[in-house]
Design an enzyme around this catalytic site. Structure first.
Site, PDB file in Angstrom:
ATOM      1  N   LEU A   1       0.859  -1.176   0.000  1.00 42.93           N
ATOM      2  CA  LEU A   1       0.000   0.000   0.000  1.00 42.93           C
ATOM      3  C   LEU A   1       0.897   1.227   0.000  1.00 42.93           C
ATOM      4  O   LEU A   1       1.962   1.223   0.621  1.00 42.93           O
ATOM      5  CB  LEU A   1      -0.892   0.034   1.245  1.00 42.93           C
ATOM      6  CG  LEU A   1      -1.888  -1.107   1.439  1.00 42.93           C
ATOM      7  CD1 LEU A   1      -2.646  -0.925   2.752  1.00 42.93           C
ATOM      8  CD2 LEU A   1      -2.861  -1.194   0.276  1.00 42.93           C
ATOM      9  N   ASP A   2       0.474   2.273  -0.674  1.00 44.07           N
ATOM     10  CA  ASP A   2       1.224   3.521  -0.612  1.00 44.07           C
ATOM     11  C   ASP A   2       1.344   3.978   0.840  1.00 44.07           C
ATOM     12  O   ASP A   2       0.483   3.672   1.674  1.00 44.07           O
ATOM     13  CB  ASP A   2       0.538   4.607  -1.434  1.00 44.07           C
ATOM     14  CG  ASP A   2       0.580   4.323  -2.926  1.00 44.07           C
ATOM     15  OD1 ASP A   2       1.361   3.441  -3.329  1.00 44.07           O
ATOM     16  OD2 ASP A   2      -0.157   4.981  -3.673  1.00 44.07           O
ATOM     17  N   LYS A   3       2.393   4.715   1.129  1.00 44.74           N
ATOM     18  CA  LYS A   3       2.690   5.102   2.510  1.00 44.74           C
ATOM     19  C   LYS A   3       1.507   5.773   3.195  1.00 44.74           C
ATOM     20  O   LYS A   3       1.230   5.509   4.375  1.00 44.74           O
ATOM     21  CB  LYS A   3       3.904   6.035   2.527  1.00 44.74           C
ATOM     22  CG  LYS A   3       4.346   6.454   3.924  1.00 44.74           C
ATOM     23  CD  LYS A   3       5.633   7.262   3.868  1.00 44.74           C
ATOM     24  CE  LYS A   3       6.089   7.660   5.265  1.00 44.74           C
ATOM     25  NZ  LYS A   3       7.364   8.417   5.242  1.00 44.74           N
TER      26      LYS A   3
ATOM     27  N   ASN B   1       0.547   2.847  -7.635  1.00 46.36           N
ATOM     28  CA  ASN B   1      -0.324   4.034  -7.623  1.00 46.36           C
ATOM     29  C   ASN B   1      -1.523   3.898  -8.564  1.00 46.36           C
ATOM     30  O   ASN B   1      -2.125   4.896  -8.959  1.00 46.36           O
ATOM     31  CB  ASN B   1       0.445   5.310  -8.002  1.00 46.36           C
ATOM     32  CG  ASN B   1       1.647   5.581  -7.123  1.00 46.36           C
ATOM     33  OD1 ASN B   1       2.716   5.914  -7.618  1.00 46.36           O
ATOM     34  ND2 ASN B   1       1.498   5.442  -5.817  1.00 46.36           N
TER      35      ASN B   1
ATOM     36  N   ARG C   1      -4.963   5.614  -7.464  1.00 46.18           N
ATOM     37  CA  ARG C   1      -4.851   7.073  -7.434  1.00 46.18           C
ATOM     38  C   ARG C   1      -4.788   7.635  -8.854  1.00 46.18           C
ATOM     39  O   ARG C   1      -5.417   8.651  -9.165  1.00 46.18           O
ATOM     40  CB  ARG C   1      -3.612   7.467  -6.634  1.00 46.18           C
ATOM     41  CG  ARG C   1      -3.673   7.015  -5.181  1.00 46.18           C
ATOM     42  CD  ARG C   1      -2.318   7.087  -4.488  1.00 46.18           C
ATOM     43  NE  ARG C   1      -1.867   8.463  -4.311  1.00 46.18           N
ATOM     44  CZ  ARG C   1      -0.664   8.785  -3.848  1.00 46.18           C
ATOM     45  NH1 ARG C   1       0.206   7.816  -3.544  1.00 46.18           N
ATOM     46  NH2 ARG C   1      -0.321  10.048  -3.687  1.00 46.18           N
TER      47      ARG C   1
END
Length: 339
Positions: free
Chosen positions: A83-85, A245, A248
């Site tokens: 997962l993105d930060k 990503n 997003r």
């Protein structure tokens, strides 16, 4: 299944507030953990905002409580997706030799193991129009009047136009299949070319039109640039491919707005490395993004488990109006499970 909550792993967000990571389940083949915003999945530094070093410490403490002589082998625990930060939610940590099976399942190569991951995103739409009106303003909507198998798997030809494709005229469910352009750092095959990389991607979604929320006066007063003149729509997302990503990027391409508090994504995407504290947002009190890994199901011939992952403690404010305590309201939970 009753979640197993262990005491916290510690992480630091932009404002240096300590975070808590809960281990939801310990299975013989995997762990399910709930990652707060601000914890980085990759990296092995012994810092409190890196996932794996803290996870090893926590697991060692847990198993040693029952067996003081227990020796933890870090190589037995592998992050099989990321997962993105600044995205929160459920992560699978494979145990032992199961990592490769999980990775293959994400690309539909493993017929013996089935894994589904669903996300909830928050999409801010100008309050002068509904989401459907916002969509019609594009003037280029595509509606595919076909069954799901057909419209997800139709062969692409050179004349196929990629983009936002709705399943029917309700403009509720559909797919996004825009190509994604990324820096070479996002593609291991092209690390040193210095050129942008283009690759295909496919995202399924369902907009929960009836569950939209108007921000409260208190939210608007505290964070006017984030909430003023907006209506917030929850959207369920399921990845068919797993590009970096991807969610997003696809939300921005498809709906012409970023996820809530992800207003700087397009700038961040084209930067190799940033030391800027406000990397995602300058309009909220943290870099947390309105995106949460909310549902994981794992099934094999010998077992079948599903998990609905609550919002981590400390990340609730961005989700105000969509939660019952830190869990999603029942209607959203139901949509998550049935989508």
């Amino acid at each position: 299944m009753k979640p197993t909550f262990l005491k916290c792993l510690q992480g630091i967000d932009k404002n240096h507030a300590y975070r808590q990571i809960n281990i939801i389940d310990i299975h013989s083949r995997y762990l399910i953990i709930n990652k707060p915003s601000g914890i980085q999945c990759n990296g092995t530094k012994s810092h409190s905002n890196y996932l794996l070093p803290q996870l090893y410490k926590q697991l060692k403490a847990h198993f040693s409580a029952n067996n003081p002589n227990y020796k933890l082998n870090p190589d037995q625990y592998k992050v099989v997706h990321r997962l993105d930060k600044y995205v929160s939610g459920g992560l699978i940590i494979a145990r032992g030799k199961n990592a490769n099976a999980f990775r293959k399942s994400f690309s539909n190569q493993n017929t013996n193991l089935s894994v589904k991951r669903k996300y909830i995103g928050l999409v801010p739409i100008p309050n002068t129009v509904s989401f459907k009106q916002h969509l019609h303003e594009f003037g280029d909507l595509k509606v595919q009047h076909e069954n799901e198998v057909r419209y997800l798997n139709r062969p692409e030809s050179v004349t196929d136009k990629k983009g936002l494709i709705f399943k029917d005229d309700s403009l509720t469910e559909g797919i996004i299949n825009f190509d994604i352009v990324a820096l070479p750092k996002d593609d291991r095959r092209n690390k040193n070319t210095g050129e942008l990389v283009t690759y295909s991607a496919l995202t399924k979604f369902k907009i929960l039109h009836s569950m939209s929320q108007v921000p409260t006066n208190e939210q608007i007063s505290r964070f006017p640039k984030l909430y003023k003149n907006k209506t917030i729509y929850p959207i369920i997302i399921e990845l068919e491919t797993g590009r970096k990503n991807q969610i997003r990027d696809h939300i921005l391409q498809a709906f012409k707005v970023s996820l809530l508090n992800d207003d700087k994504f397009i700038d961040f995407k084209m930067v190799q490395k940033s030391n800027t504290a406000n990397i995602n947002s300058e309009v909220y009190n943290s870099n947390q993004i309105g995106l949460h890994s909310a549902y994981i199901s794992i099934s094999k011939s010998s077992f079948a488990n599903e998990y609905v992952i609550p919002i981590p403690e400390g990340d609730e404010y961005l989700w105000k109006g969509f939660l019952d305590e830190n869990s999603f309201i029942k209607t959203i939970n139901r949509e998550l499970i049935t989508f």
